[in-house]
Design an enzyme around this catalytic site. Structure first.
Site, PDB file in Angstrom:
ATOM      1  CG  HIS A  73      15.468   3.963   9.346  1.00 13.38           C
ATOM      2  ND1 HIS A  73      16.187   4.747   8.476  1.00 13.38           N
ATOM      3  CD2 HIS A  73      14.908   4.822  10.238  1.00 13.38           C
ATOM      4  CE1 HIS A  73      16.085   6.018   8.832  1.00 13.38           C
ATOM      5  NE2 HIS A  73      15.295   6.097   9.899  1.00 13.38           N
ATOM      6  CG  HIS A  93      12.189   6.486  11.852  1.00 17.83           C
ATOM      7  ND1 HIS A  93      13.402   6.829  12.391  1.00 17.83           N
ATOM      8  CD2 HIS A  93      11.539   5.780  12.814  1.00 17.83           C
ATOM      9  CE1 HIS A  93      13.491   6.348  13.630  1.00 17.83           C
ATOM     10  NE2 HIS A  93      12.373   5.702  13.905  1.00 17.83           N
ATOM     11  CG  ASP A 137      12.282  11.017   8.420  1.00 18.75           C
ATOM     12  OD1 ASP A 137      12.044  10.039   9.149  1.00 18.75           O
ATOM     13  OD2 ASP A 137      13.415  11.543   8.343  1.00 18.75           O
ATOM     14  CG  HIS A 138      14.136   7.683   6.392  1.00 22.23           C
ATOM     15  ND1 HIS A 138      15.475   7.747   6.122  1.00 22.23           N
ATOM     16  CD2 HIS A 138      13.927   8.512   7.454  1.00 22.23           C
ATOM     17  CE1 HIS A 138      16.054   8.577   6.983  1.00 22.23           C
ATOM     18  NE2 HIS A 138      15.136   9.050   7.802  1.00 22.23           N
ATOM     19  CG  HIS A 154      18.054   5.987  13.761  1.00 23.32           C
ATOM     20  ND1 HIS A 154      17.883   7.147  14.472  1.00 23.32           N
ATOM     21  CD2 HIS A 154      17.140   6.030  12.758  1.00 23.32           C
ATOM     22  CE1 HIS A 154      16.899   7.858  13.925  1.00 23.32           C
ATOM     23  NE2 HIS A 154      16.432   7.204  12.887  1.00 23.32           N
ATOM     24  CG  ASP A 202      17.817   8.971   9.826  1.00 23.83           C
ATOM     25  OD1 ASP A 202      18.246   9.549   8.817  1.00 23.83           O
ATOM     26  OD2 ASP A 202      16.651   9.121  10.262  1.00 23.83           O
ATOM     27  CG  HIS A 249      17.988  13.721   8.497  1.00 23.28           C
ATOM     28  ND1 HIS A 249      16.770  14.349   8.427  1.00 23.28           N
ATOM     29  CD2 HIS A 249      17.720  12.419   8.749  1.00 23.28           C
ATOM     30  CE1 HIS A 249      15.799  13.472   8.638  1.00 23.28           C
ATOM     31  NE2 HIS A 249      16.346  12.286   8.837  1.00 23.28           N
TER      32      HIS A 249
HETATM   33 FE    FE Z   1      15.238  10.440   9.342  1.00 23.78          FE
HETATM   34 ZN    ZN Z   2      15.087   7.874  11.226  1.00 18.68          ZN
END
Ligand code: FE
Ligand code: ZN
Length: 260
Positions: free
Chosen positions: A56, A58, A60-61, A112, A134, A172
């Site tokens: 996805h 985001h 942090d990915h 999410h 996530d 995570h």
């Molecule tokens: Fe994340």
């Molecule tokens: Zn995420």
């Protein structure tokens, strides 16, 4: 060759894992929010990065995708319906992603984010393998940033239907805080108590609690158990009006958002 392959969670930021799968020569990574841990692992192990898969949008990915692609020439695969660092091969539910000689089925798992996807390999090293981003965490699930509780519940139902032995590779290390909440929901669940003790011991040694297994998650994850009487009763006891109006799953998700 398959049994010589390795599955490694590379820690990133404060609590992310960038999953790496490699055969000693070629590698794939999942959700590289940061390029550096991947570049370091490639160099130490002497690997060529063949592919980058993303669940996805985001940051942090996705934050390391462009740098890794530029540095290695890896193929990038990501969700069809989300903003992504171009160029990439866009995938959605029903598609297949072939890399490292393995075949990954793609599932749509909105909730999410609206276009979140998951990658599932039916058999790798004797058991199925799931990269779920996530959407599903051990003992928890992702926050609903772009989806409804009903969408997330349907997505979790898709994942929960996978075989017992499926290794669940989440992005995570949220397991301990998720377990705190899970124990508030189901204080009498003995498997949950045992698993919590195991995870506390692992984290005390700074070891990952992941991958989990689908069999375990079905026994301990309140978000996969929202139709079980004890969990429904807990949701009702927490917020009877919301449980009545929106159902146990939505109530659990809201309860978790507010839980400290
Ligand atoms: Fe994340
Ligand atoms: Zn995420």
């Amino acid at each position: 060759i398959e049994s010589l392959m390795k599955l490694i969670p590379l820690p990133a930021f404060s609590d992310n894992y960038i999953w790496m799968l490699h055969d000693g020569r070629r590698a794939m990574v999942v959700d590289p929010g940061d390029a550096q841990p991947v570049l370091d692992a490639l160099q130490i192990e002497g690997l060529q990065l063949e592919s980058i898969v993303v669940t996805h949008h985001h940051v942090d990915h996705t934050g390391g995708v462009a740098e890794l692609r530029d540095a290695t020439g890896a193929q990038v695969y990501g969700p069809a319906g989300e903003e992504m660092p171009e160029p990439l091969t866009r995938l959605s539910g029903g598609d297949v992603c072939n890399t490292l000689g393995l075949s990954f089925q793609v599932f749509d798992v909105p909730g999410h984010t609206a276009g979140h996807i998951a990658f599932y390999c039916e058999a790798w090293d004797g058991a199925p393998l799931l990269f779920c981003g996530d959407t599903l965490f051990s003992a928890g699930c992702g926050r609903l940033f772009e989806g409804t509780p009903a969408q997330m519940l349907a997505s979790l139902d898709t994942l929960s239907a996978l075989p017992d032995a499926t290794r669940v590779c989440c992005t995570h290390e949220y397991t301990l805080s998720n377990l705190k909440f899970a124990l508030a929901v189901e204080p009498d669940n003995q498997e949950l108590q045992q698993y919590n003790a195991q995870c506390v011991a692992l984290r005390a040694q700074n070891l990952p609690t992941l991958p989990s297994s689908m069999a375990l998650e079905r026994k301990i994850n309140p978000f996969l158990r929202s139709r079980i009487p004890a969990v429904m009763a807990a949701a009702q006891a927490h917020d009877a009006a919301m449980a009545l109006q929106s159902g146990a799953f939505a109530t659990l998700r809201q309860w978790k958002n507010d839980y400290r």
